[in-house]
Design a protein around this motif. Structure first.
Motif, mmCIF file in Angstrom:
data_model
loop_
_atom_site.group_PDB
_atom_site.id
_atom_site.type_symbol
_atom_site.label_atom_id
_atom_site.label_comp_id
_atom_site.label_asym_id
_atom_site.label_seq_id
_atom_site.Cartn_x
_atom_site.Cartn_y
_atom_site.Cartn_z
ATOM 1 N N UNK A 195 7.590 48.479 41.995
ATOM 2 C CA UNK A 195 9.004 48.130 41.858
ATOM 3 C C UNK A 195 9.928 49.198 42.450
ATOM 4 N N UNK A 196 9.369 50.206 43.068
ATOM 5 C CA UNK A 196 10.173 51.247 43.719
ATOM 6 C C UNK A 196 10.490 52.450 42.842
ATOM 7 N N UNK A 197 10.131 52.410 41.567
ATOM 8 C CA UNK A 197 10.413 53.534 40.681
ATOM 9 C C UNK A 197 9.467 54.689 40.995
ATOM 10 N N UNK A 198 10.046 55.867 41.025
ATOM 11 C CA UNK A 198 9.240 57.060 41.347
ATOM 12 C C UNK A 198 8.655 57.662 40.068
ATOM 13 N N UNK A 199 7.496 58.288 40.225
ATOM 14 C CA UNK A 199 6.882 59.018 39.128
ATOM 15 C C UNK A 199 6.063 60.166 39.709
ATOM 16 N N UNK A 200 5.785 61.141 38.873
ATOM 17 C CA UNK A 200 4.978 62.283 39.295
ATOM 18 C C UNK A 200 3.521 62.006 38.966
#
Length: 530
Positions: free
Chosen positions: A111-116
């Motif tokens: 969905x395009x959400x960034x995470x580490x």
């Protein structure tokens, strides 16, 4: 992961022909497949071009890509393209050497959400020690990073606040070793070097408070607050005053051993504030206020002297007239009528004079009564010497100041004692100013004997004859042949005696002292009823 982040995503042509079970061929049954499939960490296996040939269920949950979405596609679909190129170069450099790589990348979900993503990539080798695949395992550490960053931010913020404070703050362990300090403390340490300030202030607290200072009985959160410590600091031994707070701080154990038991280790915290300037301002304000009170009392003294002197002088002719009246009355029986008239006139003069005396006596000011309080005699005498500094310097008089190391406080009237001792010092200066002896010296000392504070004020003037030792305390008697502008009308020692009597003490002249004049003031230490 991707072999080259600048290349387009490479996809396999035969995605439908990939058999996940075949990836784990040679494994006993489906145990290993099921273990990897249900592992609580995202796992993927790629070919040598980083094209995904297997992903487990956790990989799908983490990335929101189903297996069908990722099989045959390059790992770069997860890249957010803002991870520095050097990170990928390091990754592929390690894999080329057939070594695993660990690090953190910024990934992007479907969905395009960034995470580490905390990622570990390792080469998969065949029996000939040749790399045939790459195994990737990663987990979402976004919340952990946020927590770590928040802790780091708070740590930096606290350090900046502590360093911006002008108050010295130090945290020490039970062995008095510094664990944490701020810039103000480091500056203080430079001033006090080579002694460690924390150890020095702890030593002073123990010395000053004695049994009351017991860190073992203090609980975390309890504080010994506002204890003042005076030090001679720096190369010039500058006199500085500090307000010191001491408290115990409980901090949890960070080791693995304390994970379940959560033991608390106690640390010592000192908060040290330099209040030298504040105490100096307070002292100046107190000195100014005291000077005003002394000036007021001196004005009252001088007015009392003038009026008392006028009454004393006025009483003499009255006494003569009274004697003349008595003489005329005794001879009035055989005298002429004119004698009776003279008697009447003299009686009238006496009455007028007596009325005038009564009127003058009624306007003699008595001074405002001052309340009793705790007084440090050494401090009073230091103030008096400071008030008299200009006259002492002007006349080239050396002061020998010999205070007792410890003088108990007495209950007294501060302004009255200031005025009395200033009168004694002024008398000594007057004598030296008039007589100009070869040795110009005033010695002031204090000592404690038998529940009394004894103050000695000595000068190197001509001294007082034995026949006048008691007479000088009588009103209007003075040994000064020529009065100075500061001298009174012979009431100085009388008024000094009045102040000492108010404090249940005595004042006398030492008959054994032959190098000038020595006045001894005895003040009781026992509390007085104000």
């Amino acid at each position: 992961m991707t072999k080259d982040v600048s290349n387009n995503v490479h996809e396999c042509d035969n995605v439908d022909n990939i058999d996940e079970q075949a990836v784990f061929s040679g494994l006993p049954g489906s145990v290993f497949f099921q273990a990897v499939e249900h592992a609580p960490i995202a796992i993927s296996i790629t070919d040598l071009s980083a094209n995904i040939i297997y992903s487990n269920q956790t990989f799908s949950r983490e990335t929101e890509y189903s297996k069908e979405d990722v099989l045959g596609r390059n790992e770069s679909i997860l890249s957010n393209h803002n991870t520095p190129r050097i990170v990928y170069e390091s990754l592929w450099g390690r894999l080329t050497q057939q070594k695993p790589w660990e690090g953190v990348l910024v990934n992007r979900r479907r969905d395009g959400k960034r995470y580490l993503a905390e990622l570990m990539v390792a080469p998969v080798l065949d029996e000939n020690n040749k790399t045939i695949n790459y195994l990737g395992m990663h987990r979402d550490v976004t919340e952990l990073h946020m927590l770590q960053q928040r802790v780091q931010n708070q740590k930096e913020m606290i350090e900046k606040v502590l360093d911006a404070a002008h108050t010295s703050i130090v945290l020490m362990d039970q062995a008095n070793q510094v664990v944490l300090d701020n810039i103000a403390y480091k500056t203080l340490a430079t001033d006090i070097a080579p002694i460690e300030p924390g150890a020095l202030f702890l030593s002073k607290l123990k010395e000053d408070l004695g049994p009351d200072f017991n860190p073992q009985k203090l609980k975390p959160g309890q504080t010994i607050a506002g204890h003042e410590i005076t030090l001679e600091v720096g190369k010039g031994k500058q006199h500085r005053i500090f307000s010191c707070d001491y408290s115990i701080v409980g901090i949890g154990d960070e080791s693995a051993d304390g994970f379940f038991s959560n033991p608390v280790q106690n640390y010592q915290m000192l908060v040290i504030k330099d209040i030298t300037e504040m105490r100096h301002r307070e002292r100046l304000e107190h000195m100014n206020a005291m000077q005003l009170l002394i000036a007021e009392e001196e004005s009252v003294y001088h007015l009392r002297e003038a009026l008392s002197g006028a009454m004393f002088k006025f009483q003499q002719p009255l006494n003569l007239m009274s004697a003349a009246v008595r003489m005329l009355e005794q001879s009035a029986s055989g005298a002429e009528l004119s004698a009776e008239k003279i008697v009447d006139v003299l009686k009238e003069a006496i009455q007028i004079g007596q009325d005038t005396c009564n009127m003058l006596e009624g306007v003699v000011p008595q001074g405002q009564p001052r309340s009793f309080g705790s007084i440090n005699i050494n401090e009073v005498l230091r103030n008096v010497l400071e008030f008299s500094t200009s006259r002492l310097l002007r006349n080239g008089i050396q002061v020998v100041w010999l205070p007792s190391v410890y003088v108990p406080a007495i209950n007294g009237r501060e302004s009255r004692l200031h005025s009395m001792f200033k009168q004694l010092v002024d008398n000594a200066i007057d004598v030296i100013e008039m007589e100009r002896p070869s040795r110009r010296e005033i010695e002031i000392s204090t000592r404690v004997e038998r529940r009394e504070i004894i103050v000695s004020v000595s000068d190197t003037g001509p001294g007082i004859q034995d026949s006048m030792i008691t007479k000088v305390f009588e009103p209007f008697f003075s040994t000064k042949s020529n009065r100075t502008p500061t001298s009174g009308r012979g009431m100085g020692l009388t008024l000094a005696q009045e102040v000492v009597t108010e404090h249940c003490g005595t004042v006398s002249i030492d008959p054994k002292y032959k190098d000038g004049c020595r006045i001894l003031v005895h003040l009781p230490i026992d509390d007085l009823d104000g």
